[in-house]
Design an enzyme around this catalytic site. Structure first.
Site, PDB file in Angstrom:
ATOM      1  N   CYS A 149      47.716  31.709  35.918  1.00 53.72           N
ATOM      2  CA  CYS A 149      47.185  31.892  34.745  1.00 53.72           C
ATOM      3  C   CYS A 149      46.638  30.516  33.870  1.00 53.72           C
ATOM      4  CB  CYS A 149      47.654  32.972  33.735  1.00 53.72           C
ATOM      5  SG  CYS A 149      47.772  34.513  34.670  1.00 53.72           S
ATOM      6  N   LEU A 150      45.485  30.329  33.874  1.00 54.84           N
ATOM      7  CA  LEU A 150      45.137  29.103  33.337  1.00 54.84           C
ATOM      8  C   LEU A 150      43.623  29.065  32.876  1.00 54.84           C
ATOM      9  CD1 LEU A 150      46.437  26.312  32.720  1.00 54.84           C
ATOM     10  CD2 LEU A 150      45.152  25.554  34.918  1.00 54.84           C
TER      11      LEU A 150
END
Length: 261
Positions: A149-150
């Site tokens: 998750c970025l």
């Protein structure tokens, strides 16, 4: 034995000397190629999509790989190594060594990478493969199924527009350095939405210590022992050298962890 010779060479040296030996030993291993075939998380993508050497994607990759070879960080405290598939330049694998001072310290975390057909208009696909076969979530931003998750990847919806993927400026280098510096951090619990308000409180400190203890244990199990027993393909020699040179530091680190309990 190369790793044994290096281990003997570095024994008793200070940090500056260790850094010099470490960088010299792994400089040529920082960027290389290997053949992944079906041993890559995104192998199925290569079966259904041909690679046009004249496409904007390939032109962008050629430029980016030339830059990566020179710019990837290499230091005993934390490094990023990269392997490009010999037959499919749109498949790659990165190895990030956990930054010192974090619960990930000196562990080896492998990420499989695939560049979609409309790259660089969209970000690359990235999956963490150091998860104990999908059993360990190392971070609120690193799921047990490998999801990363970025904001840059479009998989995290926090942050402002400057943290989003920009086809004209963003790159794999930027993504990998963001994982290294924004996800593999000293207190990862606070990456969880709603937890940042607990920072500095007695409850927050207690929960963070508990979270870090679990991460340290799994780092030893999967990113150290696991990588020595079954190293991420493409990084076999580099992983041996990394741990040989860091042996004394790792033993001290594990000893300190034991003293906490």
């Amino acid at each position: 034995n190369r790793s044994s010779d290096l281990e003997a060479e570095v024994c008793g040296f200070d940090q500056d000397v260790l850094a010099s030996i470490y960088i010299a030993a792994l400089q040529e291993a920082k960027y290389d190629s290997c053949e992944f075939e079906d041993r890559h998380a995104f192998y199925s993508h290569s079966l259904t999509r041909t690679l046009d050497p004249r496409s904007p994607k390939v032109r962008a990759l050629m430029k980016e790989f030339n830059q990566l070879a020179d710019s990837l960080p290499l230091h005993p405290d934390s490094s990023i190594l990269l392997r490009q598939d010999e037959d499919r330049m749109d498949m790659a694998r990165a190895l990030i060594t956990g930054p010192v001072g974090t619960p990930y310290s000196l562990g080896c975390f492998a990420f499989d990478i695939y560049y979609p057909s409309n790259y660089p208009n969209v970000p690359p696909l990235i999956k963490l493969i150091t998860t104990g076969n999908g059993t360990v979530r190392f971070n609120p931003n690193l799921y047990a199924d490998g999801k990363v998750c970025l904001s840059l990847l479009g998989t995290w919806h926090g942050g402002d527009s400057t943290e989003k993927w920009d086809p004209k400026q963003s790159s794999l280098f930027q993504v990998l350095v963001s994982i290294q510096g924004m996800i593999l951090i000293p207190d990862p619990m606070y990456n969880e939405p709603g937890y940042d308000g607990m920072r500095g409180t007695a409850e927050g400190n207690a929960r963070s210590r508990q979270c870090n203890a679990a991460i340290r244990l799994n780092t030893v199990r999967l990113a150290m022992v696991g990588q020595l027993r079954c190293p991420a393909e493409g990084f076999e020699d580099a992983i041996k050298v990394h741990f040989a040179l860091q042996r004394d530091i790792l033993l001290q680190q594990c000893s300190r962890s034991e003293e906490r309990f």
